[in-house]
Design a protein around this motif. Structure first.
Motif, mmCIF file in Angstrom:
data_model
loop_
_atom_site.group_PDB
_atom_site.id
_atom_site.type_symbol
_atom_site.label_atom_id
_atom_site.label_comp_id
_atom_site.label_asym_id
_atom_site.label_seq_id
_atom_site.Cartn_x
_atom_site.Cartn_y
_atom_site.Cartn_z
ATOM 1 N N LEU A 70 0.889 -1.358 -0.099
ATOM 2 C CA LEU A 70 -0.082 0.042 0.038
ATOM 3 C C LEU A 70 0.973 1.381 -0.122
ATOM 4 O O LEU A 70 1.797 1.544 0.942
ATOM 5 C CB LEU A 70 -0.776 0.153 1.203
ATOM 6 N N HIS A 71 0.611 2.195 -0.862
ATOM 7 C CA HIS A 71 1.480 3.295 -1.354
ATOM 8 C C HIS A 71 1.194 4.307 -0.254
ATOM 9 O O HIS A 71 0.348 4.396 0.673
ATOM 10 C CB HIS A 71 1.553 3.641 -2.618
ATOM 11 N N ALA A 72 1.912 5.622 -0.366
ATOM 12 C CA ALA A 72 1.985 6.606 0.591
ATOM 13 C C ALA A 72 0.871 7.655 0.051
ATOM 14 O O ALA A 72 0.427 7.745 -1.170
ATOM 15 C CB ALA A 72 3.346 7.642 0.568
ATOM 16 N N TYR A 73 0.524 8.787 0.897
ATOM 17 C CA TYR A 73 -0.305 9.673 0.661
ATOM 18 C C TYR A 73 0.363 10.619 -0.477
ATOM 19 O O TYR A 73 1.441 10.874 -0.276
ATOM 20 C CB TYR A 73 -0.587 10.519 1.826
ATOM 21 N N THR A 74 -0.500 10.908 -1.423
ATOM 22 C CA THR A 74 -0.035 11.675 -2.536
ATOM 23 C C THR A 74 0.925 10.822 -3.440
ATOM 24 O O THR A 74 1.407 11.359 -4.801
ATOM 25 C CB THR A 74 0.818 12.964 -2.424
ATOM 26 N N GLY A 75 1.204 9.549 -3.039
ATOM 27 C CA GLY A 75 1.881 8.605 -3.873
ATOM 28 C C GLY A 75 1.447 7.794 -5.018
ATOM 29 O O GLY A 75 0.347 8.200 -5.223
ATOM 30 N N SER A 76 1.851 6.578 -5.280
ATOM 31 C CA SER A 76 1.429 5.577 -6.302
ATOM 32 C C SER A 76 1.951 4.429 -6.178
ATOM 33 O O SER A 76 2.837 4.140 -5.052
ATOM 34 C CB SER A 76 1.438 6.085 -7.680
ATOM 35 N N PHE A 112 -3.473 1.677 7.109
ATOM 36 C CA PHE A 112 -4.217 0.672 6.465
ATOM 37 C C PHE A 112 -3.718 -0.672 6.523
ATOM 38 O O PHE A 112 -4.436 -1.616 6.675
ATOM 39 C CB PHE A 112 -4.912 1.068 5.059
ATOM 40 N N ALA A 113 -2.536 -1.091 6.581
ATOM 41 C CA ALA A 113 -1.951 -2.311 6.786
ATOM 42 C C ALA A 113 -2.271 -2.510 8.408
ATOM 43 O O ALA A 113 -2.494 -3.762 8.465
ATOM 44 C CB ALA A 113 -0.316 -2.109 6.565
ATOM 45 N N THR A 114 -1.968 -1.413 9.222
ATOM 46 C CA THR A 114 -2.281 -1.982 10.576
ATOM 47 C C THR A 114 -3.558 -2.376 10.843
ATOM 48 O O THR A 114 -3.949 -3.386 11.552
ATOM 49 C CB THR A 114 -1.846 -0.779 11.572
ATOM 50 N N LEU A 163 3.518 2.008 3.104
ATOM 51 C CA LEU A 163 4.241 3.302 3.370
ATOM 52 C C LEU A 163 3.471 4.267 3.717
ATOM 53 O O LEU A 163 2.498 4.901 2.935
ATOM 54 C CB LEU A 163 5.188 3.356 1.902
ATOM 55 N N SER A 164 4.027 4.926 5.000
ATOM 56 C CA SER A 164 3.449 6.044 5.295
ATOM 57 C C SER A 164 1.860 5.878 5.614
ATOM 58 O O SER A 164 1.532 5.102 6.287
ATOM 59 C CB SER A 164 3.611 7.487 4.180
ATOM 60 N N VAL A 186 3.112 -10.375 -5.808
ATOM 61 C CA VAL A 186 2.918 -8.750 -5.011
ATOM 62 C C VAL A 186 1.873 -8.244 -5.833
ATOM 63 O O VAL A 186 1.813 -8.315 -7.049
ATOM 64 C CB VAL A 186 4.203 -8.245 -5.213
ATOM 65 N N TYR A 187 0.861 -7.528 -5.119
ATOM 66 C CA TYR A 187 -0.228 -6.842 -5.627
ATOM 67 C C TYR A 187 0.049 -5.431 -5.068
ATOM 68 O O TYR A 187 -0.017 -5.476 -3.623
ATOM 69 C CB TYR A 187 -1.491 -7.391 -5.365
ATOM 70 N N ALA A 188 0.086 -4.336 -5.751
ATOM 71 C CA ALA A 188 0.353 -2.838 -5.366
ATOM 72 C C ALA A 188 -0.898 -2.048 -6.096
ATOM 73 O O ALA A 188 -0.959 -1.643 -7.301
ATOM 74 C CB ALA A 188 1.351 -2.493 -5.603
ATOM 75 N N PRO A 189 -2.196 -1.947 -5.588
ATOM 76 C CA PRO A 189 -3.178 -1.292 -5.833
ATOM 77 C C PRO A 189 -2.993 0.325 -5.580
ATOM 78 O O PRO A 189 -1.919 0.676 -5.115
ATOM 79 C CB PRO A 189 -4.611 -1.737 -5.200
ATOM 80 N N HIS A 190 -3.798 1.141 -6.069
ATOM 81 C CA HIS A 190 -3.985 2.609 -5.705
ATOM 82 C C HIS A 190 -5.048 2.808 -4.918
ATOM 83 O O HIS A 190 -6.232 2.502 -5.030
ATOM 84 C CB HIS A 190 -4.121 3.447 -7.274
#
Length: 251
Positions: free
Chosen positions: A22-28, A100-102, A94-95, A46-50
């Motif tokens: 899961l990416h950061a705020y303002t990130g991708s 949301f991971a937690t 990240l950030s 690995v899956y990385a959504p937006h």
């Protein structure tokens, strides 16, 4: 104006072990690409959504979303992996993604979790608002807007991001309240040169995890987006060590 390639969510399907990033705020998803490739090389899927509102050429799209939207995106990411046949899943964020991971560890069935420079204990010692405004200026410049057009909208955008930051702060207490009940492995990474959030919040998180086995890592020479920083190889190695020690069911 040349066509601009926007970042896209990605799915690297390889081995039987699945990781949601899961990416950061303002990130991708680009925040997580190098980490994802390192995991893929070691036979991880690995899956990385937006998150909603991210990865567009209109930065104020982010301000139209809220933490409940981003939690739904997290649940959708887990559902995607379940639909692909993966039952054992680890989640790293990240950030903002770490919040949301937690929450996923608290609310869903997760094998292990990791936070990377994540403000689970957000305080006034952060630079989120000015950083967001710089992000707006950068993206709008890429999109071809004039300096006058960009500056004209900044006061209104500043109010919007302050309100959103407050919404994130208001979203945190129920998550914080359940941290002490987490019993599964928890990875914490924090950059020593974090320019966005108070790095000491990582220690608050560690202290709150009274029942979980914690793997704590401090990267003294890294800045906030630790996944692409000068110590990203060390981070990737530490994440892999943590993941390899989880109780994967591969029978």
């Amino acid at each position: 104006m040349p066509k601009i390639a926007l970042p896209q969510p990605f799915f690297f399907e390889n081995g039987p072990r699945a990781v949601l990033l899961l990416h950061a705020y303002t990130g991708s998803s680009n925040d997580m690409r190098m980490l994802a490739r390192a995991l893929e090389k070691e036979n991880y899927t690995v899956y990385a959504p937006h998150f909603k509102g991210h990865g567009t050429l209109e930065p104020t799209d982010i301000l139209k979303a809220n933490p409940s939207d981003w939690w739904q995106d997290t649940q959708d990411g887990l559902a995607f992996l379940h639909e692909k046949g993966y039952q054992d899943i680890a989640v790293f964020g990240l950030s903002l993604g770490g919040i949301f991971a937690t929450k996923a560890m608290e609310e869903e069935t997760i094998l292990g979790v990791g936070t990377l420079c994540s403000p689970l204990y957000l305080n006034e010692n952060n630079q989120v608002v000015p950083t967001f405004l710089r992000y707006v200026q950068t993206v709008k410049k890429i999109a071809g807007l004039s300096e006058a057009e960009i500056v004209r909208d900044l006061p209104k955008i500043k109010i919007g991001v302050e309100q959103q930051l407050q919404a994130i702060a208001d979203y945190l207490p129920p998550i914080q309240h359940k941290i002490a009940a987490i019993t599964k492995p928890f990875f914490i990474a924090q950059a020593g040169q974090d320019e966005l959030i108070d790095a000491q919040s990582a220690y608050e998180l560690q202290e709150a995890l009274v029942q979980a086995p914690v793997s704590f890592h401090w990267y003294e020479n890294s800045s906030h987006v630790i996944t692409v920083g000068k110590e990203h190889h060390a981070l990737e190695k530490d994440v892999l060590t943590f993941l390899n020690q989880l109780s994967w069911n591969e029978g």
